[in-house]
Write a protein that holds these residues in place. Sequence first.
Motif, PDB file in Angstrom:
ATOM      1  N   ALA A  21      31.112  -2.112   2.558  1.00 48.42           N
ATOM      2  CA  ALA A  21      29.750  -1.587   2.453  1.00 48.42           C
ATOM      3  C   ALA A  21      29.737  -0.070   2.613  1.00 48.42           C
ATOM      4  N   LYS A  22      29.245   0.609   1.592  1.00 47.10           N
ATOM      5  CA  LYS A  22      29.106   2.067   1.693  1.00 47.10           C
ATOM      6  C   LYS A  22      28.249   2.458   2.903  1.00 47.10           C
ATOM      7  N   ASN A  23      27.118   1.768   3.090  1.00 52.96           N
ATOM      8  CA  ASN A  23      26.185   2.196   4.134  1.00 52.96           C
ATOM      9  C   ASN A  23      26.639   1.821   5.546  1.00 52.96           C
ATOM     10  N   ALA A  24      27.722   1.050   5.639  1.00 54.66           N
ATOM     11  CA  ALA A  24      28.362   0.852   6.947  1.00 54.66           C
ATOM     12  C   ALA A  24      29.541   1.816   7.062  1.00 54.66           C
ATOM     13  N   SER A 120      10.718  12.236   0.362  1.00 58.14           N
ATOM     14  CA  SER A 120      10.932  13.525   1.041  1.00 58.14           C
ATOM     15  C   SER A 120      11.994  13.392   2.139  1.00 58.14           C
ATOM     16  N   ARG A 121      12.132  12.248   2.695  1.00 60.50           N
ATOM     17  CA  ARG A 121      13.202  11.908   3.629  1.00 60.50           C
ATOM     18  C   ARG A 121      13.440  12.929   4.750  1.00 60.50           C
ATOM     19  N   PRO A 122      12.438  13.143   5.588  1.00 59.32           N
ATOM     20  CA  PRO A 122      12.630  14.088   6.699  1.00 59.32           C
ATOM     21  C   PRO A 122      13.613  13.547   7.744  1.00 59.32           C
ATOM     22  N   ILE A 123      14.024  14.415   8.663  1.00 65.63           N
ATOM     23  CA  ILE A 123      14.952  13.970   9.728  1.00 65.63           C
ATOM     24  C   ILE A 123      14.358  14.261  11.112  1.00 65.63           C
ATOM     25  N   ASN A 124      13.007  14.332  11.174  1.00 69.10           N
ATOM     26  CA  ASN A 124      12.360  14.696  12.440  1.00 69.10           C
ATOM     27  C   ASN A 124      12.680  13.730  13.578  1.00 69.10           C
ATOM     28  N   TRP A 125      12.843  12.447  13.276  1.00 70.90           N
ATOM     29  CA  TRP A 125      13.113  11.491  14.365  1.00 70.90           C
ATOM     30  C   TRP A 125      14.564  11.580  14.850  1.00 70.90           C
ATOM     31  N   HIS A 126      15.473  11.998  13.961  1.00 72.39           N
ATOM     32  CA  HIS A 126      16.855  12.271  14.422  1.00 72.39           C
ATOM     33  C   HIS A 126      16.774  13.391  15.471  1.00 72.39           C
ATOM     34  N   LYS A 161      11.122   2.664  12.000  1.00 74.88           N
ATOM     35  CA  LYS A 161      12.558   2.401  11.928  1.00 74.88           C
ATOM     36  C   LYS A 161      13.237   3.372  10.962  1.00 74.88           C
ATOM     37  N   THR A 162      14.359   3.926  11.412  1.00 75.54           N
ATOM     38  CA  THR A 162      15.163   4.781  10.547  1.00 75.54           C
ATOM     39  C   THR A 162      16.630   4.411  10.728  1.00 75.54           C
ATOM     40  N   VAL A 163      17.314   4.208   9.609  1.00 76.65           N
ATOM     41  CA  VAL A 163      18.695   3.718   9.670  1.00 76.65           C
ATOM     42  C   VAL A 163      19.639   4.837  10.125  1.00 76.65           C
ATOM     43  N   THR A 164      19.659   5.957   9.398  1.00 77.00           N
ATOM     44  CA  THR A 164      20.591   7.022   9.802  1.00 77.00           C
ATOM     45  C   THR A 164      20.113   7.711  11.091  1.00 77.00           C
ATOM     46  N   GLY A 165      18.796   7.696  11.322  1.00 75.60           N
ATOM     47  CA  GLY A 165      18.286   8.249  12.584  1.00 75.60           C
ATOM     48  C   GLY A 165      18.830   7.443  13.756  1.00 75.60           C
ATOM     49  N   THR A 306      14.856  -2.292   0.570  1.00 74.50           N
ATOM     50  CA  THR A 306      14.415  -1.344  -0.458  1.00 74.50           C
ATOM     51  C   THR A 306      15.523  -1.081  -1.485  1.00 74.50           C
ATOM     52  N   ASP A 307      16.780  -1.192  -1.031  1.00 74.06           N
ATOM     53  CA  ASP A 307      17.889  -0.907  -1.949  1.00 74.06           C
ATOM     54  C   ASP A 307      18.050  -1.979  -3.028  1.00 74.06           C
ATOM     55  N   LEU A 308      17.346  -3.116  -2.880  1.00 77.11           N
ATOM     56  CA  LEU A 308      17.407  -4.131  -3.952  1.00 77.11           C
ATOM     57  C   LEU A 308      16.078  -4.247  -4.692  1.00 77.11           C
ATOM     58  N   HIS A 328       7.635  -0.286   0.566  1.00 80.27           N
ATOM     59  CA  HIS A 328       7.058   0.177   1.825  1.00 80.27           C
ATOM     60  C   HIS A 328       7.955   1.126   2.598  1.00 80.27           C
ATOM     61  N   ILE A 329       9.130   1.456   2.058  1.00 76.02           N
ATOM     62  CA  ILE A 329      10.042   2.324   2.815  1.00 76.02           C
ATOM     63  C   ILE A 329       9.990   3.763   2.284  1.00 76.02           C
ATOM     64  N   PHE A 330      10.131   3.910   0.980  1.00 77.48           N
ATOM     65  CA  PHE A 330      10.148   5.258   0.401  1.00 77.48           C
ATOM     66  C   PHE A 330       8.932   5.458  -0.499  1.00 77.48           C
ATOM     67  N   LEU A 374      20.999   5.887  -7.141  1.00 80.52           N
ATOM     68  CA  LEU A 374      22.016   4.835  -7.068  1.00 80.52           C
ATOM     69  C   LEU A 374      21.497   3.437  -7.436  1.00 80.52           C
ATOM     70  N   ARG A 375      20.453   2.994  -6.752  1.00 82.59           N
ATOM     71  CA  ARG A 375      20.005   1.603  -6.967  1.00 82.59           C
ATOM     72  C   ARG A 375      19.229   1.472  -8.271  1.00 82.59           C
ATOM     73  N   ALA A 376      18.585   2.570  -8.712  1.00 87.99           N
ATOM     74  CA  ALA A 376      17.935   2.541 -10.023  1.00 87.99           C
ATOM     75  C   ALA A 376      18.999   2.305 -11.092  1.00 87.99           C
TER      76      ALA A 376
HETATM   77  C1  EPZ Z   1      19.364   4.579   4.761  1.00 87.16           C
HETATM   78  O1  EPZ Z   1      18.773   5.835   4.453  1.00 87.16           O
HETATM   79  C2  EPZ Z   1      20.296   4.230   3.634  1.00 87.16           C
HETATM   80  N1  EPZ Z   1      21.346   5.237   3.547  1.00 87.16           N
HETATM   81  C3  EPZ Z   1      19.509   4.100   2.327  1.00 87.16           C
HETATM   82  O2  EPZ Z   1      20.391   3.689   1.310  1.00 87.16           O
HETATM   83  C4  EPZ Z   1      18.419   3.038   2.513  1.00 87.16           C
HETATM   84  O3  EPZ Z   1      17.633   2.992   1.347  1.00 87.16           O
HETATM   85  C5  EPZ Z   1      17.546   3.389   3.719  1.00 87.16           C
HETATM   86  O4  EPZ Z   1      18.373   3.568   4.898  1.00 87.16           O
HETATM   87  C6  EPZ Z   1      16.523   2.331   4.039  1.00 87.16           C
HETATM   88  O5  EPZ Z   1      17.138   1.104   4.274  1.00 87.16           O
HETATM   89  C7  EPZ Z   1      22.441   5.102   4.276  1.00 87.16           C
HETATM   90  O6  EPZ Z   1      22.598   4.168   5.038  1.00 87.16           O
HETATM   91  C8  EPZ Z   1      23.495   6.132   4.105  1.00 87.16           C
HETATM   92  P1  EPZ Z   1      15.620   5.818   6.786  1.00 87.16           P
HETATM   93  P2  EPZ Z   1      18.010   6.666   5.565  1.00 87.16           P
HETATM   94  O7  EPZ Z   1      15.815   6.953   7.720  1.00 87.16           O
HETATM   95  O8  EPZ Z   1      18.616   6.376   6.876  1.00 87.16           O
HETATM   96  C9  EPZ Z   1      11.324   7.947   7.011  1.00 87.16           C
HETATM   97  C10 EPZ Z   1      21.293   3.679  -0.888  1.00 87.16           C
HETATM   98  O9  EPZ Z   1      20.855   3.558  -2.059  1.00 87.16           O
HETATM   99  N2  EPZ Z   1      11.912   8.859   8.019  1.00 87.16           N
HETATM  100  O10 EPZ Z   1      15.802   4.449   7.305  1.00 87.16           O
HETATM  101  O11 EPZ Z   1      17.962   8.077   5.116  1.00 87.16           O
HETATM  102  C11 EPZ Z   1      11.991   8.108   5.641  1.00 87.16           C
HETATM  103  O12 EPZ Z   1      11.463   9.190   4.922  1.00 87.16           O
HETATM  104  C12 EPZ Z   1      20.519   4.503   0.138  1.00 87.16           C
HETATM  105  O13 EPZ Z   1      22.368   3.216  -0.498  1.00 87.16           O
HETATM  106  C13 EPZ Z   1      11.119   9.844   8.589  1.00 87.16           C
HETATM  107  O14 EPZ Z   1       9.942  10.008   8.255  1.00 87.16           O
HETATM  108  O15 EPZ Z   1      16.572   6.028   5.516  1.00 87.16           O
HETATM  109  C14 EPZ Z   1      11.729   6.752   5.022  1.00 87.16           C
HETATM  110  O16 EPZ Z   1      10.426   6.731   4.498  1.00 87.16           O
HETATM  111  C15 EPZ Z   1      19.375   5.269  -0.385  1.00 87.16           C
HETATM  112  N3  EPZ Z   1      11.686  10.657   9.553  1.00 87.16           N
HETATM  113  C16 EPZ Z   1      11.812   5.800   6.209  1.00 87.16           C
HETATM  114  O17 EPZ Z   1      11.620   6.626   7.374  1.00 87.16           O
HETATM  115  C17 EPZ Z   1      12.979  10.518   9.946  1.00 87.16           C
HETATM  116  O18 EPZ Z   1      13.432  11.278  10.817  1.00 87.16           O
HETATM  117  C18 EPZ Z   1      13.129   5.069   6.356  1.00 87.16           C
HETATM  118  O19 EPZ Z   1      14.199   5.968   6.104  1.00 87.16           O
HETATM  119  C19 EPZ Z   1      13.764   9.513   9.359  1.00 87.16           C
HETATM  120  C20 EPZ Z   1      13.203   8.689   8.397  1.00 87.16           C
END
Ligand code: EPZ
Length: 424
Positions: A21-24, A120-126, A161-165, A306-308, A328-330, A374-376
Amino acid sequence: MDAFLIQGPSPLKGEVEIDGAKNAALPILFASLMVEGEVVLQNIPKVQDVLTTRALFKKLGIPCKSNKKEFVLDPRKLTKVVAPYELVKQMRASILCLGPLLARYGEAKVSFPGGCTIGSRPINWHIDGLTRLGAEITVKDGFVEAKAKKLTGASFRFPKKTVTGTANVLCAAVLASGKTCLSNVAREPEIQDLCHFLVTMGARISGIGTATLEIQGVKHLRSGAYRVMDDRLEWGTFAIAAAATQGDVVIKSHLNGGITRLLIKKLREAGATISVDTANQCTHVTRLGSLKHVNITTRPYPGFPTDLQAPWMALMTQAKGISHIKEHIFENRFMHVAELSRLGAHIDIHGVNEAVVRGAPNTLTGAEIMASDLRASAALVIAALCAKGETRIRRIYHLDRGYQGMETKLQKLGASVKRIEAPI
Ligand code: EPZ
């Protein structure tokens, strides 16, 4: 720039094996930066994002070796803590080095990841989570700069919920002194895999798989080996492709049944026949009759991923009737709609987050289309396999970021797919 040439219709038939898994793999590779010794990772997929990570590690001074599916790195060789713009712009997930570098070296400087085509994918919660643990974070000259003489355990609740956060703050907490409680964390299987990796290296984490993680900080992570989980999104892409093309495919993977349960349920509702052979770690997906329209709404795990969403939309173009797809995610993850429409699909966008597909089986026809993310790209491949005639999908580099050897796997399943060089 590469493109795919696909001749359809092309029912997929045969066996396909799922890769890592890339995302793992990405969060685990970045978490490895905290380990004081050699790290051996198995089942790392050969995809562009892993190559970009390797290039970033090289910039940090860390040598990596890889053969077949094994990836070996020695983070003790690190000489820099800066992730530059040219690499972060290629891969937003580079932000995953922020927490690990900060925790292990007390500082990190990562080019600020901008928005991308899906939102827009902010990182404020990180930033908020790391600040809660004691980091001082500034955003300056296009970089996020984090510093901490000492990280101290604390409680932090993610607003959503945020995955990379979750991955970033979790990694920092692992080496912080004392106890951290993170609530409303992402429960994605890839986050669980990251937790299991960290525990293998000596971290103390409880609540893995739930919405609350408790972390008792440790002084060091020790060297070790770990096998990354298989890719549930690649699994899902092939399962959907099998159903969409009226195929007959055996998918081999080490994924446990819980991870794919919801998708299997949805595919069965849509008319696919699915049998799971747990003993042999394979799933048989076929579809004989017509497809029914099935609505989906994307949600954090265990909801529909969302990736599917895009692949599911491609599937629904082949169903009879109207299906509603809610994202509902992006906020901007419908870029594939215009391209699917070029193949003859009837899809309307309602408001900002709903697509309505008026399915009409076997009516897509080949055309020249372009991948946007990617998923598109995966959705366009599935639609092209269903469409009559030749489809040329340009900008296939998006697909290469996350799917290992997609065309080889499709060819083995009997599809006529060729990679060609094409102008931008
Ligand atoms: C991960 O992205 C994945 N990337 C994405 O996979 C996946 O689509 C996404 O999670 C949702 O499952 C990796 O794992 C490398 P999020 P991530 O933070 O972590 C908002 C693919 O195709 N948000 O969970 O960046 C954000 O904008 C990719 O493999 C904030 O507002 O996604 C989004 O609307 C694309 N502030 C929502 O939360 C923050 O600080 C969820 O995003 C963080 C997120």
